[in-house]
Motif scaffolding. Sequence first.
Motif, PDB file in Angstrom:
ATOM      1  N   VAL A  60     -15.745 -18.730  14.813  1.00 35.82           N
ATOM      2  CA  VAL A  60     -15.165 -19.339  16.003  1.00 35.82           C
ATOM      3  C   VAL A  60     -16.281 -19.895  16.857  1.00 35.82           C
ATOM      4  O   VAL A  60     -17.320 -19.261  17.038  1.00 35.82           O
ATOM      5  CB  VAL A  60     -14.358 -18.288  16.807  1.00 35.82           C
ATOM      6  N   ARG A  61     -16.052 -21.081  17.369  1.00 34.25           N
ATOM      7  CA  ARG A  61     -16.933 -21.634  18.391  1.00 34.25           C
ATOM      8  C   ARG A  61     -16.105 -21.741  19.663  1.00 34.25           C
ATOM      9  O   ARG A  61     -15.025 -22.324  19.668  1.00 34.25           O
ATOM     10  CB  ARG A  61     -17.452 -23.014  17.994  1.00 34.25           C
ATOM     11  N   ARG A 117     -16.714 -27.030   8.345  1.00 28.23           N
ATOM     12  CA  ARG A 117     -15.438 -27.759   8.380  1.00 28.23           C
ATOM     13  C   ARG A 117     -14.585 -27.207   9.520  1.00 28.23           C
ATOM     14  O   ARG A 117     -14.340 -26.005   9.567  1.00 28.23           O
ATOM     15  CB  ARG A 117     -14.667 -27.572   7.070  1.00 28.23           C
ATOM     16  N   ILE A 118     -14.139 -28.085  10.410  1.00 27.55           N
ATOM     17  CA  ILE A 118     -13.235 -27.649  11.457  1.00 27.55           C
ATOM     18  C   ILE A 118     -11.857 -27.461  10.844  1.00 27.55           C
ATOM     19  O   ILE A 118     -11.291 -28.378  10.254  1.00 27.55           O
ATOM     20  CB  ILE A 118     -13.183 -28.662  12.613  1.00 27.55           C
ATOM     21  N   LEU A 119     -11.332 -26.243  10.965  1.00 28.62           N
ATOM     22  CA  LEU A 119     -10.021 -25.911  10.413  1.00 28.62           C
ATOM     23  C   LEU A 119      -8.926 -26.040  11.452  1.00 28.62           C
ATOM     24  O   LEU A 119      -7.837 -26.517  11.162  1.00 28.62           O
ATOM     25  CB  LEU A 119     -10.033 -24.494   9.837  1.00 28.62           C
ATOM     26  N   SER A 120      -9.201 -25.568  12.667  1.00 30.01           N
ATOM     27  CA  SER A 120      -8.205 -25.688  13.735  1.00 30.01           C
ATOM     28  C   SER A 120      -8.885 -25.647  15.085  1.00 30.01           C
ATOM     29  O   SER A 120     -10.013 -25.162  15.221  1.00 30.01           O
ATOM     30  CB  SER A 120      -7.150 -24.579  13.640  1.00 30.01           C
ATOM     31  N   GLU A 167     -15.826 -13.879  18.057  1.00 28.47           N
ATOM     32  CA  GLU A 167     -14.909 -13.349  17.044  1.00 28.47           C
ATOM     33  C   GLU A 167     -13.522 -13.963  17.230  1.00 28.47           C
ATOM     34  O   GLU A 167     -13.074 -14.140  18.356  1.00 28.47           O
ATOM     35  CB  GLU A 167     -14.785 -11.825  17.164  1.00 28.47           C
ATOM     36  N   PRO A 168     -12.818 -14.254  16.141  1.00 31.36           N
ATOM     37  CA  PRO A 168     -11.446 -14.749  16.271  1.00 31.36           C
ATOM     38  C   PRO A 168     -10.551 -13.707  16.955  1.00 31.36           C
ATOM     39  O   PRO A 168     -10.676 -12.505  16.716  1.00 31.36           O
ATOM     40  CB  PRO A 168     -11.003 -14.978  14.829  1.00 31.36           C
ATOM     41  N   PHE A 169      -9.645 -14.190  17.783  1.00 35.15           N
ATOM     42  CA  PHE A 169      -8.736 -13.315  18.519  1.00 35.15           C
ATOM     43  C   PHE A 169      -7.970 -12.397  17.570  1.00 35.15           C
ATOM     44  O   PHE A 169      -7.841 -11.190  17.818  1.00 35.15           O
ATOM     45  CB  PHE A 169      -7.766 -14.172  19.353  1.00 35.15           C
ATOM     46  N   ARG A 214      -8.952 -18.665  26.301  1.00 37.68           N
ATOM     47  CA  ARG A 214     -10.048 -19.091  25.426  1.00 37.68           C
ATOM     48  C   ARG A 214      -9.631 -20.382  24.749  1.00 37.68           C
ATOM     49  O   ARG A 214      -8.526 -20.469  24.223  1.00 37.68           O
ATOM     50  CB  ARG A 214     -10.319 -18.075  24.304  1.00 37.68           C
ATOM     51  N   ARG A 215     -10.506 -21.353  24.737  1.00 40.99           N
ATOM     52  CA  ARG A 215     -10.317 -22.556  23.919  1.00 40.99           C
ATOM     53  C   ARG A 215     -11.357 -22.455  22.803  1.00 40.99           C
ATOM     54  O   ARG A 215     -12.548 -22.277  23.072  1.00 40.99           O
ATOM     55  CB  ARG A 215     -10.519 -23.816  24.743  1.00 40.99           C
ATOM     56  N   VAL A 216     -10.880 -22.521  21.567  1.00 37.96           N
ATOM     57  CA  VAL A 216     -11.769 -22.273  20.435  1.00 37.96           C
ATOM     58  C   VAL A 216     -11.585 -23.318  19.342  1.00 37.96           C
ATOM     59  O   VAL A 216     -10.560 -23.993  19.253  1.00 37.96           O
ATOM     60  CB  VAL A 216     -11.540 -20.866  19.831  1.00 37.96           C
ATOM     61  N   CYS A 217     -12.601 -23.383  18.531  1.00 42.86           N
ATOM     62  CA  CYS A 217     -12.588 -24.186  17.316  1.00 42.86           C
ATOM     63  C   CYS A 217     -12.846 -23.199  16.173  1.00 42.86           C
ATOM     64  O   CYS A 217     -13.874 -22.512  16.169  1.00 42.86           O
ATOM     65  CB  CYS A 217     -13.692 -25.225  17.421  1.00 42.86           C
ATOM     66  N   LEU A 218     -11.913 -23.074  15.246  1.00 44.23           N
ATOM     67  CA  LEU A 218     -12.108 -22.214  14.082  1.00 44.23           C
ATOM     68  C   LEU A 218     -12.694 -23.066  12.962  1.00 44.23           C
ATOM     69  O   LEU A 218     -12.171 -24.153  12.663  1.00 44.23           O
ATOM     70  CB  LEU A 218     -10.794 -21.583  13.632  1.00 44.23           C
ATOM     71  N   HIS A 219     -13.770 -22.574  12.381  1.00 45.72           N
ATOM     72  CA  HIS A 219     -14.421 -23.372  11.347  1.00 45.72           C
ATOM     73  C   HIS A 219     -14.940 -22.484  10.229  1.00 45.72           C
ATOM     74  O   HIS A 219     -15.045 -21.257  10.354  1.00 45.72           O
ATOM     75  CB  HIS A 219     -15.548 -24.225  11.949  1.00 45.72           C
ATOM     76  N   TRP A 220     -15.248 -23.148   9.134  1.00 44.37           N
ATOM     77  CA  TRP A 220     -15.796 -22.479   7.960  1.00 44.37           C
ATOM     78  C   TRP A 220     -16.645 -23.494   7.221  1.00 44.37           C
ATOM     79  O   TRP A 220     -16.209 -24.627   6.983  1.00 44.37           O
ATOM     80  CB  TRP A 220     -14.652 -21.972   7.067  1.00 44.37           C
TER      81      TRP A 220
END
Length: 194
Positions: free
Chosen positions: A60-61, A98-101, A125-127, A89-95
Amino acid sequence: MPDPSPSAPASWPNTAANRAHLAALVRRLHHALLAASSATQVLEQWCATWHAAAAARIAVRIVPAAPALPDDAMRARLDVGGDDRIGHRRVCLHWEGRILSEADNWYVPARLSAGMNATLAASSEPFGRVIAPLRPYRTNLRALVLWQADTDLGDGTITIPSAVLRHEAVIRSVRGEPLAEVHEVYQRGVLPPP
């Protein structure tokens, strides 16, 4: 690890078979998210399956932004009064870059442990991973498929827009108590390369 940048559209040749395959992938992810208790777990399994990652771990970013205030309808869904504190929280989930969501998450700190609140405040950490001990589940509010791959009739390559799905849900504890509301926009980075 550097921050991820928006994933460039993959160059899928524009064939009926590729359009049908991409449409099926978007629908599969859509239904997996609707049925799941944790979007993070779905994304980790998705990356392991479709991106051939033996052990995908979503990162998470935190996206710096002014806190988005919940409206009265959201406060009612979270079962909190006007004076109760709501975290955001405003987040960018990535792997793997690659931005996933991208997601906005409004949560009720009073319903989380002190350790959970500290982790949310001080880490990326992701919620869903942070609140996993509460055995959460999702009550879906809205779910939209934003891109219908099988209707892309252009020439050459298939144009994949940045956003492919939008989901909104209330996250509840195993006892049914509302913990959070999330608004998630799934990006083209969830789709595998051709």
